[in-house]
Motif scaffolding. Sequence first.
Motif, PDB file in Angstrom:
ATOM      1  N   TYR A 187    -116.688  39.166 -34.685  1.00 23.70           N
ATOM      2  CA  TYR A 187    -115.460  39.251 -35.476  1.00 23.70           C
ATOM      3  C   TYR A 187    -115.092  40.660 -35.926  1.00 23.70           C
ATOM      4  O   TYR A 187    -113.921  40.921 -36.232  1.00 23.70           O
ATOM      5  N   ALA A 188    -116.062  41.581 -36.023  1.00 23.76           N
ATOM      6  CA  ALA A 188    -115.790  42.889 -36.628  1.00 23.76           C
ATOM      7  C   ALA A 188    -114.714  43.658 -35.872  1.00 23.76           C
ATOM      8  O   ALA A 188    -113.883  44.338 -36.483  1.00 23.76           O
ATOM      9  N   GLY A 189    -114.712  43.568 -34.547  1.00 25.65           N
ATOM     10  CA  GLY A 189    -113.739  44.311 -33.759  1.00 25.65           C
ATOM     11  C   GLY A 189    -112.312  43.895 -34.049  1.00 25.65           C
ATOM     12  O   GLY A 189    -111.415  44.740 -34.133  1.00 25.65           O
ATOM     13  N   TRP A 190    -112.103  42.591 -34.251  1.00 24.22           N
ATOM     14  CA  TRP A 190    -110.742  42.103 -34.533  1.00 24.22           C
ATOM     15  C   TRP A 190    -110.284  42.586 -35.904  1.00 24.22           C
ATOM     16  O   TRP A 190    -109.136  43.009 -36.063  1.00 24.22           O
ATOM     17  N   GLY A 191    -111.176  42.550 -36.895  1.00 23.00           N
ATOM     18  CA  GLY A 191    -110.827  43.077 -38.213  1.00 23.00           C
ATOM     19  C   GLY A 191    -110.550  44.569 -38.153  1.00 23.00           C
ATOM     20  O   GLY A 191    -109.668  45.077 -38.859  1.00 23.00           O
ATOM     21  N   THR A 192    -111.283  45.280 -37.297  1.00 16.25           N
ATOM     22  CA  THR A 192    -111.067  46.714 -37.133  1.00 16.25           C
ATOM     23  C   THR A 192    -109.656  47.004 -36.643  1.00 16.25           C
ATOM     24  O   THR A 192    -108.999  47.946 -37.106  1.00 16.25           O
ATOM     25  N   ILE A 193    -109.152  46.180 -35.718  1.00 17.86           N
ATOM     26  CA  ILE A 193    -107.795  46.360 -35.202  1.00 17.86           C
ATOM     27  C   ILE A 193    -106.774  46.213 -36.326  1.00 17.86           C
ATOM     28  O   ILE A 193    -105.793  46.974 -36.412  1.00 17.86           O
ATOM     29  N   LEU A 194    -106.987  45.259 -37.224  1.00 19.11           N
ATOM     30  CA  LEU A 194    -106.051  45.052 -38.342  1.00 19.11           C
ATOM     31  C   LEU A 194    -106.014  46.276 -39.255  1.00 19.11           C
ATOM     32  O   LEU A 194    -104.935  46.726 -39.672  1.00 19.11           O
ATOM     33  N   TYR A 195    -107.181  46.818 -39.557  1.00 20.56           N
ATOM     34  CA  TYR A 195    -107.222  47.993 -40.432  1.00 20.56           C
ATOM     35  C   TYR A 195    -106.681  49.237 -39.726  1.00 20.56           C
ATOM     36  O   TYR A 195    -106.046  50.089 -40.366  1.00 20.56           O
ATOM     37  N   LEU A 196    -106.917  49.346 -38.428  1.00 18.12           N
ATOM     38  CA  LEU A 196    -106.347  50.474 -37.691  1.00 18.12           C
ATOM     39  C   LEU A 196    -104.826  50.424 -37.702  1.00 18.12           C
ATOM     40  O   LEU A 196    -104.157  51.466 -37.811  1.00 18.12           O
ATOM     41  N   ALA A 197    -104.272  49.218 -37.574  1.00 15.83           N
ATOM     42  CA  ALA A 197    -102.814  49.070 -37.642  1.00 15.83           C
ATOM     43  C   ALA A 197    -102.293  49.519 -39.005  1.00 15.83           C
ATOM     44  O   ALA A 197    -101.235  50.152 -39.099  1.00 15.83           O
ATOM     45  N   ALA A 198    -103.043  49.181 -40.069  1.00 16.30           N
ATOM     46  CA  ALA A 198    -102.637  49.615 -41.408  1.00 16.30           C
ATOM     47  C   ALA A 198    -102.748  51.130 -41.547  1.00 16.30           C
ATOM     48  O   ALA A 198    -101.905  51.769 -42.193  1.00 16.30           O
ATOM     49  N   LEU A 199    -103.774  51.723 -40.930  1.00 14.16           N
ATOM     50  CA  LEU A 199    -103.963  53.175 -41.022  1.00 14.16           C
ATOM     51  C   LEU A 199    -102.846  53.936 -40.322  1.00 14.16           C
ATOM     52  O   LEU A 199    -102.461  55.026 -40.757  1.00 14.16           O
ATOM     53  N   THR A 200    -102.318  53.364 -39.238  1.00 18.05           N
ATOM     54  CA  THR A 200    -101.234  54.046 -38.524  1.00 18.05           C
ATOM     55  C   THR A 200     -99.947  54.066 -39.345  1.00 18.05           C
ATOM     56  O   THR A 200     -99.046  54.868 -39.065  1.00 18.05           O
ATOM     57  N   GLY A 201     -99.837  53.214 -40.349  1.00 23.68           N
ATOM     58  CA  GLY A 201     -98.641  53.183 -41.188  1.00 23.68           C
ATOM     59  C   GLY A 201     -98.654  54.183 -42.329  1.00 23.68           C
ATOM     60  O   GLY A 201     -97.672  54.300 -43.074  1.00 23.68           O
ATOM     61  N   ILE A 202     -99.752  54.918 -42.487  1.00 21.89           N
ATOM     62  CA  ILE A 202     -99.835  55.918 -43.554  1.00 21.89           C
ATOM     63  C   ILE A 202     -99.033  57.153 -43.158  1.00 21.89           C
ATOM     64  O   ILE A 202     -99.093  57.622 -42.015  1.00 21.89           O
ATOM     65  N   ASN A 203     -98.287  57.675 -44.107  1.00 19.61           N
ATOM     66  CA  ASN A 203     -97.447  58.847 -43.864  1.00 19.61           C
ATOM     67  C   ASN A 203     -98.299  60.041 -43.440  1.00 19.61           C
ATOM     68  O   ASN A 203     -99.217  60.453 -44.149  1.00 19.61           O
ATOM     69  N   LYS A 204     -97.989  60.616 -42.273  1.00 17.57           N
ATOM     70  CA  LYS A 204     -98.756  61.751 -41.752  1.00 17.57           C
ATOM     71  C   LYS A 204     -98.613  62.982 -42.630  1.00 17.57           C
ATOM     72  O   LYS A 204     -99.483  63.870 -42.624  1.00 17.57           O
ATOM     73  N   GLU A 205     -97.514  63.071 -43.384  1.00 14.63           N
ATOM     74  CA  GLU A 205     -97.312  64.242 -44.240  1.00 14.63           C
ATOM     75  C   GLU A 205     -98.382  64.325 -45.327  1.00 14.63           C
ATOM     76  O   GLU A 205     -98.695  65.424 -45.801  1.00 14.63           O
ATOM     77  N   LEU A 206     -98.935  63.193 -45.712  1.00 11.22           N
ATOM     78  CA  LEU A 206    -100.005  63.217 -46.712  1.00 11.22           C
ATOM     79  C   LEU A 206    -101.233  63.935 -46.170  1.00 11.22           C
ATOM     80  O   LEU A 206    -101.873  64.725 -46.874  1.00 11.22           O
ATOM     81  N   TYR A 207    -101.568  63.669 -44.902  1.00  9.16           N
ATOM     82  CA  TYR A 207    -102.700  64.355 -44.280  1.00  9.16           C
ATOM     83  C   TYR A 207    -102.417  65.849 -44.136  1.00  9.16           C
ATOM     84  O   TYR A 207    -103.300  66.686 -44.341  1.00  9.16           O
ATOM     85  N   GLU A 208    -101.180  66.182 -43.778  1.00  4.94           N
ATOM     86  CA  GLU A 208    -100.825  67.594 -43.614  1.00  4.94           C
ATOM     87  C   GLU A 208    -100.909  68.328 -44.940  1.00  4.94           C
ATOM     88  O   GLU A 208    -101.406  69.469 -45.001  1.00  4.94           O
ATOM     89  N   ALA A 209    -100.435  67.692 -46.003  1.00  3.43           N
ATOM     90  CA  ALA A 209    -100.506  68.317 -47.321  1.00  3.43           C
ATOM     91  C   ALA A 209    -101.963  68.492 -47.763  1.00  3.43           C
ATOM     92  O   ALA A 209    -102.328  69.535 -48.342  1.00  3.43           O
TER      93      ALA A 209
END
Length: 315
Positions: A187-209
């Motif tokens: 099951y861990a791999g499927w949960g990982t996909i869900l969290y990765l999808a959430a991570l892609t929605g984070i504003n990239k400008e926050l990382y740049e700042a």
Amino acid sequence: MQTEVRRSGTELTVKRRNAVTGFKRQWPLYLLMVLPMTFFITFKYIPMLGVVVAFKDYNIFKGIWASEWVGLDVFREIFAMPQFYKALRNTLMLNVISLLTFPIPIILALMLNELRINWYKRLSQTLLYLPHFISWVIVGGMAIQLLATHTGSVNEFIKSLGGQPIPFLENTIMWILTYTGAGVWHYAGWGTILYLAALTGINKELYEAAEVDGASRMRKIWHIALPGIKPTIVVLFIIQIGRMADISFEQPYALQNGYVMDVAQVISTYVYTVGIQSAQFALAAAVGLFQSVVGLVLLLTAELISRKVNNQGIF
């Protein structure tokens, strides 16, 4: 008074016009919803009428509605069975242990998100979520081939090194560890996909700042990535809590054997062996209803606590 009535009537007319206009513009979307709604109504809601079996002395020849009504007698019979409490205990125990592995998909998602080599990242994602699509029947066969005490490949390797074989599937403690490990692998791999999808929605400008401010990778993870996926974590955790009284049938049934039935007999397999195989359908329905009610209470409790503590929840 008449002015207020006239105004409310005008507002209602405008709302109706807007609703009709919206439907005309988006009718293909409404049409697409017909099929999933039909599926849920047919296979999820209509079968709920069968819950009445739990309150009847069900006779397969008389049918549901003609069978004699017995009220709570079936539940009294269940609560008088020692095996039921053992199955309930095992269900809660295995789910609590599985709950301890809840952070693993989060950690894997954060690690994958930090990878910079794209081909290696894609390969890792594929290898992680591929087990999700493997049937538990196959997983059970693999476990026997690999972990059997006398003929398993793992124990054959241990014996070749001069060690003693480990009873992965025959000792209760080792079986619980094997069950948990197999669940994480599956099951861990499927949960990982869900969290990765959430991570892609984070504003990239926050990382740049953060990069401009000289933040390290761990600082970015702690102050940007984790807060960004916090809503997803809360929702999935609440759902996990709501399933504490529920457990899949396939995993314990595929891995259990006569040596470990004291810890491997859970509610789902108990319903199958006692309710279905013995044709006690009222008993099976009563256990299922009890399971659903407990799960609903746990879900609402977790939702309430989450609302109080984090001001976040599902509803």
